[in-house]
Enzyme design. Structure first.
Site, PDB file in Angstrom:
ATOM      1  CD  GLU A   1      41.875  32.979  59.655  1.00 38.69           C
ATOM      2  OE1 GLU A   1      41.166  32.999  60.666  1.00 38.69           O
ATOM      3  OE2 GLU A   1      42.445  33.961  59.204  1.00 38.69           O
TER       4      GLU A   1
ATOM      5  CG  HIS B   1      45.420  33.185  54.126  1.00 33.69           C
ATOM      6  ND1 HIS B   1      46.321  32.158  54.123  1.00 33.69           N
ATOM      7  CD2 HIS B   1      45.037  33.321  55.416  1.00 33.69           C
ATOM      8  CE1 HIS B   1      46.475  31.705  55.358  1.00 33.69           C
ATOM      9  NE2 HIS B   1      45.699  32.395  56.152  1.00 33.69           N
TER      10      HIS B   1
ATOM     11  CD  GLN C   1      59.288  45.295  60.350  1.00 33.13           C
ATOM     12  OE1 GLN C   1      58.735  46.216  60.927  1.00 33.13           O
ATOM     13  NE2 GLN C   1      60.568  45.294  60.103  1.00 33.13           N
TER      14      GLN C   1
HETATM   15  P1  NAP Z   1      65.714  52.307  52.016  1.00 35.53           P
HETATM   16  O1  NAP Z   1      64.653  51.316  52.149  1.00 35.53           O
HETATM   17  O2  NAP Z   1      67.104  51.857  51.787  1.00 35.53           O
HETATM   18  O3  NAP Z   1      65.298  53.286  50.836  1.00 35.53           O
HETATM   19  C1  NAP Z   1      66.063  54.361  50.474  1.00 35.53           C
HETATM   20  C2  NAP Z   1      65.492  54.969  49.198  1.00 35.53           C
HETATM   21  O4  NAP Z   1      66.313  56.043  48.827  1.00 35.53           O
HETATM   22  C3  NAP Z   1      65.422  54.033  48.039  1.00 35.53           C
HETATM   23  O5  NAP Z   1      64.195  54.249  47.390  1.00 35.53           O
HETATM   24  C4  NAP Z   1      66.590  54.445  47.157  1.00 35.53           C
HETATM   25  O6  NAP Z   1      66.128  54.161  45.860  1.00 35.53           O
HETATM   26  C5  NAP Z   1      66.760  55.904  47.487  1.00 35.53           C
HETATM   27  N1  NAP Z   1      68.140  56.375  47.471  1.00 35.53           N
HETATM   28  C6  NAP Z   1      69.228  55.804  48.028  1.00 35.53           C
HETATM   29  N2  NAP Z   1      70.316  56.556  47.846  1.00 35.53           N
HETATM   30  C7  NAP Z   1      69.914  57.643  47.173  1.00 35.53           C
HETATM   31  C8  NAP Z   1      70.587  58.784  46.686  1.00 35.53           C
HETATM   32  N3  NAP Z   1      71.887  58.966  46.864  1.00 35.53           N
HETATM   33  N4  NAP Z   1      69.864  59.720  46.022  1.00 35.53           N
HETATM   34  C9  NAP Z   1      68.554  59.570  45.826  1.00 35.53           C
HETATM   35  N5  NAP Z   1      67.863  58.480  46.263  1.00 35.53           N
HETATM   36  C10 NAP Z   1      68.545  57.544  46.925  1.00 35.53           C
HETATM   37  O7  NAP Z   1      65.784  53.244  53.279  1.00 35.53           O
HETATM   38  P2  NAP Z   1      64.626  53.941  54.099  1.00 35.53           P
HETATM   39  O8  NAP Z   1      63.405  54.151  53.315  1.00 35.53           O
HETATM   40  O9  NAP Z   1      65.279  55.134  54.694  1.00 35.53           O
HETATM   41  O10 NAP Z   1      64.329  52.899  55.217  1.00 35.53           O
HETATM   42  C11 NAP Z   1      65.352  52.552  56.143  1.00 35.53           C
HETATM   43  C12 NAP Z   1      65.079  51.193  56.712  1.00 35.53           C
HETATM   44  O11 NAP Z   1      63.948  51.246  57.542  1.00 35.53           O
HETATM   45  C13 NAP Z   1      64.825  50.177  55.630  1.00 35.53           C
HETATM   46  O12 NAP Z   1      65.715  49.117  55.758  1.00 35.53           O
HETATM   47  C14 NAP Z   1      63.456  49.708  55.866  1.00 35.53           C
HETATM   48  O13 NAP Z   1      63.399  48.293  55.829  1.00 35.53           O
HETATM   49  C15 NAP Z   1      63.119  50.179  57.261  1.00 35.53           C
HETATM   50  N6  NAP Z   1      61.709  50.582  57.266  1.00 35.53           N
HETATM   51  C16 NAP Z   1      60.779  49.623  57.101  1.00 35.53           C
HETATM   52  C17 NAP Z   1      59.456  49.968  57.047  1.00 35.53           C
HETATM   53  C18 NAP Z   1      58.405  48.925  56.886  1.00 35.53           C
HETATM   54  O14 NAP Z   1      57.356  49.226  56.436  1.00 35.53           O
HETATM   55  N7  NAP Z   1      58.648  47.700  57.258  1.00 35.53           N
HETATM   56  C19 NAP Z   1      59.083  51.281  57.156  1.00 35.53           C
HETATM   57  C20 NAP Z   1      60.059  52.248  57.313  1.00 35.53           C
HETATM   58  C21 NAP Z   1      61.382  51.879  57.341  1.00 35.53           C
HETATM   59  P3  NAP Z   1      66.908  54.425  44.536  1.00 35.53           P
HETATM   60  O15 NAP Z   1      68.354  54.124  44.860  1.00 35.53           O
HETATM   61  O16 NAP Z   1      66.291  53.523  43.550  1.00 35.53           O
HETATM   62  O17 NAP Z   1      66.673  55.847  44.221  1.00 35.53           O
HETATM   63 FE1  SF4 Z   2      54.878  39.701  65.024  1.00 38.45          FE
HETATM   64 FE2  SF4 Z   2      56.348  40.464  67.100  1.00 38.45          FE
HETATM   65 FE3  SF4 Z   2      55.634  42.255  65.240  1.00 38.45          FE
HETATM   66 FE4  SF4 Z   2      53.853  41.240  66.970  1.00 38.45          FE
HETATM   67  S1  SF4 Z   2      55.602  42.538  67.453  1.00 38.45           S
HETATM   68  S2  SF4 Z   2      53.568  41.471  64.794  1.00 38.45           S
HETATM   69  S3  SF4 Z   2      54.570  39.148  67.156  1.00 38.45           S
HETATM   70  S4  SF4 Z   2      56.952  40.469  64.930  1.00 38.45           S
END
Ligand code: NAP
Ligand code: SF4
Length: 679
Positions: A174, A262, A349
């Protein structure tokens, strides 16, 4: 050398056949890989660590490797990181190793010298060459300091014996210090520790040799070799083979494998990597040494592990994150209870993303990981008739845990099937591992005795009439519909309708909203319809499985740019900032290659036949899109909670219904589980 006779009483006979490592017999082929958890940073750290390792030993793994310990202060990964260089802390090690041994597993201490991969200012390296991703430039060790560092490794191994360990794992992969010595990328020394291959291999070889000399034959020495560096200036196949043979000759009992540094620009363990994608690298090593070789990275189910061993690609498998997800992985697999395994979905995550942001590791699918002592198994004061409304991750976690604690639980779901938002996530390319989580939850609903009523929209009146003692409202979220002129135009599609196949997208798409879901939709639209296999993944990322070229990096296949996609957000600043720390870069990098256009700091003016009109950089422009997909976040679905408020029924609100902003499965499952332990 070791028994390879398959065991017949289990569905995974190769995985559960014993094997000999040095002079030690292991009961099966499952190794719990080393994890840096930061558990020692929470209160009651020893109790937590003992509980953490005890649960995994009880769960049936043959061998556990501790979190990495530095052999001296220059080798610390960060201030306060674990170190073993005197006797003062040995009592903590003894408490852990005694608990592990009492529960039938063996344990090694991992010795890790971070070298330039450190977030502390006193760092040292083979040479004074800074890592592109760590903050400080290391000071090059003097020749005398190289010698004293080897002495510190030997001393650490001596202390490991006193701490009750069966041996050590020497971290040589790594891109940590040992790896920095072995390749030209990070070693431009002109003394006997640099230059020729023989000189570059001297540091690891001497470490192994001197530890063997000090500890004798019965001490397990595992060497974690970088089976594939995935960086420019990394090792070639011949150099990797030479190192493997050198450490074997120096006295190593077993080789564990690491994949990528990394700083590598190729993902190695996150969800886009297909299961067992790196088996070829372990297989190569097996042909050049006689000692057993362990496969690692993206091995998360017993069938994948069994296959690696049955086909001869590896002698053992190392699983780290899967042991966070389910401490009983090994016992369940051995006993044929595959469906009961809570499978690691490789999301990173709550494990790596936490570790890289100085938090204490846990697990998205198992919030008890590393928090074992926070969940007591005492019976509740009063057993309840409980209604849980909504079968997304929060609702299912609450229902299952409450039922396991003895409550009588009915789970209501308006849709035809359980899963809520997890069903959407599992349709994103590369995220099919989420199906494992839905499968696991559904199985647990059955085994814990929850009554599941799908296709049933629960009303406050009905819940009251049914006489439930308590209601858990987990009704989730509704996609937000932004107020934009033309929002009802036929070109507009909501993200959930697209993912569920209720709507389609054309060849020119604008995505409103660049959060996690906006990025997932961009991936969905550009990744192609086929789920990747190891071959297509390696080709796409330019991995040369023959490792003829340094680091195993070769030519990348051309990206498909046939669909034009524009991703927009209103806020200024970097796009995708809130994506996962250890996974966001993968998405951004792939989408860039596929020609994704991004626009930050825009204002949405209107949607019409010509497309989406915006104001950006002071100019009005129209993006000629045939489809406009709305990913503008979500609002809580609180209708039931509001109705219940006037009825006198006691209730809690969890998950997205409680708070929609930045909701993810991690928060939902944690909240649902913790509520169940309070009821
Ligand atoms: P989000 O992360 O809160 O993003 C919402 C997006 O919509 C932002 O880009 C925001 O940016 C825009 N927005 C908000 N209100 C708006 C409005 N009234 N008009 C136009 N644009 C607006 O929500 P999400 O993408 O729906 O995700 C939901 C949750 O799922 C998040 O907390 C995220 O962490 C989780 N998630 C995580 C992953 C991951 O890869 N770990 C993948 C999918 C989902 P602006 O306000 O700048 O326009
Ligand atoms: Fe990490 Fe749990 Fe997601 Fe596996 S499921 S990658 S251990 S957080």
């Amino acid at each position: 050398m070791h028994s390879s006779a398959p065991q017949q009483q289990t569905p995974y006979p190769h995985l559960f056949s014993p094997i000999r490592i040095g002079t030690h017999d292991l009961k099966n082929r499952i190794v719990m890989g080393s994890m840096h958890t930061r558990l020692e940073h929470l209160d009651r750290p020893l109790e937590r660590q003992v509980a953490f390792y005890t649960a995994r030993a009880k769960g049936g793994v043959a061998l556990i490797i501790s979190g990495g310990h530095a052999p001296n202060s220059a080798g610390l990964m960060e201030p306060g990181a674990p170190i073993l260089n005197d006797r003062a802390e040995l009592y903590t090690h003894r408490a852990i190793t005694e608990a592990v041994h009492a529960n039938g597993a063996k344990m090694l201490l991992q010795i890790i010298h971070a070298g330039r991969n450190a977030r502390q200012k006193a760092l040292v390296g083979a040479s004074a060459i800074k890592s592109p991703i760590y903050p400080f430039t290391p000071r090059a060790l003097t020749s005398a300091e190289v010698e004293s560092t080897i002495d510190d490794f030997v001393r650490c191994a001596e202390l490991a014996t006193e701490g009750g360990y069966d041996g050590i794992e020497i971290m040589g992969s790594e891109g940590y210090l040992i790896n920095q010595f072995t390749v030209p990328r990070t070693n431009d020394r002109t003394d006997r520790w640099g230059g020729s291959l023989e000189n570059r291999l001297r540091f690891p070889t001497e470490i192994v040799q001197r530890i063997r000399c000090s500890r004798g034959r019965d001490f397990i020495i595992m060497f974690r070799i970088s089976a594939l560096d995935l960086v420019e200036g990394g090792a070639t196949a011949d150099e990797i083979d030479a190192l493997a043979q050198a450490v074997e000759a120096a006295g190593a009992d077993v080789l564990n494998t690491g994949i990528g540094w990394h700083e590598s620009a190729v993902p190695t363990i996150a969800y886009p990597v297909p299961r067992a994608a790196w088996g070829f690298a372990t297989k190569r090593l097996k042909n050049v040494v006689k000692i057993p070789v362990i496969a690692s990275n993206r091995i998360n189910t017993p069938e994948v592990a069994e296959d690696l061993i049955a086909t001869g690609d590896a002698d053992l498998v190392s699983m780290a994150r899967p042991m966070l997800a389910d401490p009983q992985f090994a016992a369940k697999a051995r006993d044929g209870c595959r469906d009961d395994i809570n499978v690691c979905i490789a999301c990173n995550q709550a494990c790596l993303d936490y570790i890289f942001t100085t938090r204490v590791a846990t697990c998205l699918v198992n919030p008890k990981a590393g928090r074992e002592i926070e969940f007591n198994n005492d019976a509740p004061n009063r057993l309840l008739r409980l209604a849980v409304v909504g079968s997304g991750p929060a609702g299912m976690a609450a229902a299952i845990n409450a039922a396991c604690r003895g409550h009588t639980v009915t789970l209501f779901e308006a849709d035809a099937s359980t899963g809520g938002q997890l069903n959407l996530a599992s349709r994103v390319p590369g995220k099919s591992e989420f199906k494992e989580l839905i499968r696991y939850f559904n199985r647990q609903l059955v085994t814990s005795g929850v009554t599941v009523r799908t296709g049933t929209r629960a009303s406050a009146q009905q819940l009251k009439a049914d006489g439930f003692d308590h209601v858990v409202v987990a009704t989730g979220v509704k996609p937000r519909v932004p107020l934009i002129d033309g929002i009802n135009h036929r070109k507009v599609v909501m993200y959930n309708d697209l993912l569920m196949g209720r709507a389609n997208a054309g060849s020119a798409v604008a995505i409103i909203g660049a959060g996690g879901i906006g990025y997932d939709i961009a991936e969905y639209l550009t990744a192609g319809s086929e789920e990747q296999n190891s071959e297509t993944f390696l080709a796409e990322w330019g991995v040369d499985s023959t490792i003829r070229l340094a680091g195993g990096l070769g030519h990348r296949t051309d990206a498909d740019r046939s669909r034009s996609v524009t991703l927009l957000q209103r806020s200024e600043g970097r796009m995708g900032e809130r994506l996962g720390r250890t996974t966001g870069w993968i998405l951004r990098s792939q989408l860039k290659r596929r020609g994704l256009r991004t626009i930050a700091g825009c204002q949405y003016i209107s949607i019409g036949d010509e497309g989406l009109t915006i104001l950006a950089d002071g100019k009005t422009q129209t993006i000629a899109a045939d489809t406009i997909i709305i990913c503008a976040g979500q609002d809580s679905n609180r209708e039931l909670a509001d109705e219940l408020a006037g009825t006198g029924v006691s209730f809690d609100v969890i998950g997205g219904a409680d708070y929609a902003a930045e909701l993810d499965a991690l928060r939902a499952i944690d909240q649902g589980t913790r509520l169940a332990y309070r009821l």
